[in-house]
Design an enzyme around this catalytic site. Structure first.
Site, PDB file in Angstrom:
ATOM      1  N   CYS A  90       4.112  10.788   8.986  1.00 15.22           N
ATOM      2  CA  CYS A  90       2.846   9.636  10.440  1.00 15.22           C
ATOM      3  C   CYS A  90       4.033   9.735  11.693  1.00 15.22           C
ATOM      4  O   CYS A  90       4.685  10.150  12.027  1.00 15.22           O
ATOM      5  CB  CYS A  90       2.700   8.300   9.746  1.00 15.22           C
ATOM      6  SG  CYS A  90       1.298   7.014  10.878  1.00 15.22           S
ATOM      7  N   HIS A 178      -1.062   9.831   5.120  1.00 12.54           N
ATOM      8  CA  HIS A 178      -0.102   9.211   4.416  1.00 12.54           C
ATOM      9  C   HIS A 178      -0.305   9.420   3.005  1.00 12.54           C
ATOM     10  O   HIS A 178      -1.286   8.979   2.136  1.00 12.54           O
ATOM     11  CB  HIS A 178      -0.441   7.358   4.793  1.00 12.54           C
ATOM     12  CG  HIS A 178       0.311   7.044   5.667  1.00 12.54           C
ATOM     13  ND1 HIS A 178       1.440   6.644   5.671  1.00 12.54           N
ATOM     14  CD2 HIS A 178      -0.656   7.005   6.707  1.00 12.54           C
ATOM     15  CE1 HIS A 178       1.950   5.935   6.557  1.00 12.54           C
ATOM     16  NE2 HIS A 178       0.391   6.241   7.341  1.00 12.54           N
ATOM     17  N   GLU A 180       0.910   9.265   0.203  1.00 11.94           N
ATOM     18  CA  GLU A 180       1.419   8.188  -0.385  1.00 11.94           C
ATOM     19  C   GLU A 180       0.212   7.380  -0.599  1.00 11.94           C
ATOM     20  O   GLU A 180       0.418   6.716  -2.664  1.00 11.94           O
ATOM     21  CB  GLU A 180       2.999   7.059   0.179  1.00 11.94           C
ATOM     22  CG  GLU A 180       2.379   6.313   1.054  1.00 11.94           C
ATOM     23  CD  GLU A 180       2.178   6.870   2.183  1.00 11.94           C
ATOM     24  OE1 GLU A 180       3.213   6.280   3.887  1.00 11.94           O
ATOM     25  OE2 GLU A 180       2.673   8.235   2.986  1.00 11.94           O
TER      26      GLU A 180
END
EC number: 6.3.5.2
Length: 528
Positions: A90, A178, A180
């Site tokens: 990002c 993202h 994660e």
């Protein structure tokens, strides 16, 4: 971390440079789930420092800033020339693009927030085994307008032409989403690709190796000196007690301060478990009346917390002087505490650089400076889920390893308003019924927290043809991954009925049970 290394002198295989993202800690956890050791460091870490650390890979986190803002946080531009693979996430991707000659601007069309299907243009390398059309989590108001020379597009979404990019020969990668977060369905595949295939890391961050190294380090640090541990019965202090017992045996003394606000049967269980079953030296301090007398007439929750914390320190100081001398104090400090104490100097609202704020963490509530303890903190590089794995490997039973979180002030903040012995006894009985029924239903480990709250009001009821005027009990059950956000648990109607019937029939002073169906946010898990 599986059952097959530790803080000490271990160098991180992956370094996460934190630009103020709420997900920086989560990135480190996801990398560790691949059994690769990772650390979070400030975005201001220099290229020379990274060269000395010699990680196999670097991840640049997201963040609230815009790379073109005047006070945007910037990394050392020499990082790009270290020859170490870099993955920008990002904001991290936008920074990479901007510093290497590309262009980033505010999105002219729609900003992307939430889930978006990823359309893959190059399914090799970083995106190997990432399914075309898989969902990825977007959260950005800026977009890449021009890629630097040498970069190619790997994937796009409907609103983001360059959702994943790469400079293959320099091992520089960027993703606008993202990977994660749990909402990114193939995010872990992407992280594994970067960690294993691009960086060449080995899965050597294991539970067994951590325990061996931690034991060795504690023995080296402590020598033949005495160590004191404040034991609460939670997974952190319990795991630490088992680890220290393994390392230094009878040099360890645990102090269990019973402030009178624990759940029913808990003090007796903990003393029996640690002192008698596992032969760990535990000094039991009965301070119940001392604590509850200090709360006489106190209704404000913050004042209750402050009084309990202050009194805990006083009792701890008195008893440590009586039992001592001790050279070392063991604390169950975890890695999230270390990250927060180090602080990334980014204002989460403005995204601008600000002065670093240092926050100290003391598991025993902020000890007086004149105690002169040296600290032993062998768990300070572990996340909560890693502590649970270590606890299991050391022989902690599941009833402690998977114990629901319990606040430090205990039941005192689950009784709204003034705390009295009568209310404590009432809440203990109700809370025990809640836990018994949820365990019996096989749902205890499916729920993050389940407990009872006693309200400072009374309601009218009818029991045995007679009017009653008694307290209501609130049933609070939530599901969560980490406690940061939570949703109320949808329990079966039959279970709710059993809990309600038992409480109003078995708990003296209660004639009504209500269910809290508030998520976090906007509510908090605890009522005070």
């Amino acid at each position: 971390m599986s059952n097959s290394q530790s803080e000490g002198q271990r160098q991180p295989a992956i370094v996460i440079l934190d630009f103020g993202s709420q997900y920086s800690e989560l990135i480190a956890r996801r990398v560790r789930e691949t059994e690769v050791y990772s650390l979070v460091m400030s975005y201001s870490t220099s290229a020379d420092e990274l060269r000395q650390l010699a990680p196999k890979g670097i991840i640049l986190s997201g963040g609230p800033s815009s790379v073109y803002a005047e006070r945007a946080p910037l990394c050392d531009p020499n990082i790009w020339d270290l020859g170490i693979p870099v993955l920008g996430v990002c904001y991290g991707m936008q920074l990479m693009v901007q510093q290497l000659g590309g262009r980033v601007e505010m999105a002219t069309g729609k900003a992307e927030y939430g889930k978006a299907p990823l359309e893959i243009d190059d399914p090799t390398d970083l995106l190997t085994n990432v399914e075309n059309g898989s969902t990825m989590w977007m959260s950005h108001g800026d977009s890449v307008r021009a890629l630097p020379e040498g970069f190619v597009r790997l994937a796009h979404t409907a609103n983001t032409p360059d959702a994943a990019v790469a400079y293959h020969t320099r091992s520089l990668y960027g993703v606008q989403f993202h990977p994660e977060v749990v909402h990114s369905t193939d995010g872990m595949s992407l992280i594994r690709n970067f960690v294993y295939h691009i960086c060449g890391c080995e899965p050597d961050w294991t539970t067994t190796a951590f325990i061996e190294e931690a034991v060795s380090q504690v023995r080296s640090q402590v020598g033949d000196k005495r160590v004191l541990l404040a034991l609460s019965g939670g997974v952190d202090s319990s795991t630490l007690a088992f680890l220290l017992k393994k390392a230094i045996g009878d040099q360890l003394t645990c102090m269990f301060i019973d402030q009178g606000f624990m759940r029913k049967g808990e003090p007796e269980f903990l003393m029996d478990f640690f002192d008698r079953k596992f032969n760990i030296n535990v000094e039991y301090i009965n301070a119940r009346q001392r604590f509850i007398s200090k709360l006489n007439g106190i209704v404000d929750p913050e004042e209750k917390r402050k009084i309990i914390g202050t009194e805990f320190i006083r009792v701890f100081e008195e008893e440590s002087n009586r039992l001592g001398p001790f050279d070392y104090l063991a604390q169950g400090t975890l890695y999230p505490d270390v990250i927060e104490s180090a602080g990334t100097n980014i204002d989460p609202k403005t995204g601008e650089r600000v002065a670093v704020k240092i926050k100290s963490h003391h598991n025993v509530g902020g000890l007086p400076k004149d105690l002169q303890f040296k600290l032993v903190e062998p768990l300070r590089r572990l996340f909560k889920d890693e502590v649970r794995k270590v606890g299991r490997s050391l022989g902690l039973p599941e009833e402690i390893v998977r114990r629901h979180p319990f606040p430090g002030p205990g039941l005192a903040i689950r009784i709204l308003g003034e705390v009295t012995d009568e209310k404590l006894n009432c809440l203990r009985d109700a809370d025990l019924i809640v836990r018994e029924e949820i365990r019996e239903a096989g749902l205890y480990h499916e729920i993050w927290q389940a407990f009872a709250v006693l309200l400072p009001v009374r309601s009218v009821g009818v029991m045995g043809d007679q009017r009653t005027y008694a307290w209501p009990i609130v049933l609070r059950c939530v599901s969560s991954e980490d406690g940061m956000t939570a949703d109320w648990s949808r329990l079966p109607d039959e279970l709710l009925e059993r809990i309600s019937n038992r409480i109003v029939n078995e708990v003296r002073g209660v004639n009504r049970v209500v269910l809290d169906i508030t998520s976090k946010p906007p509510g908090t898990i605890e009522w005070e």
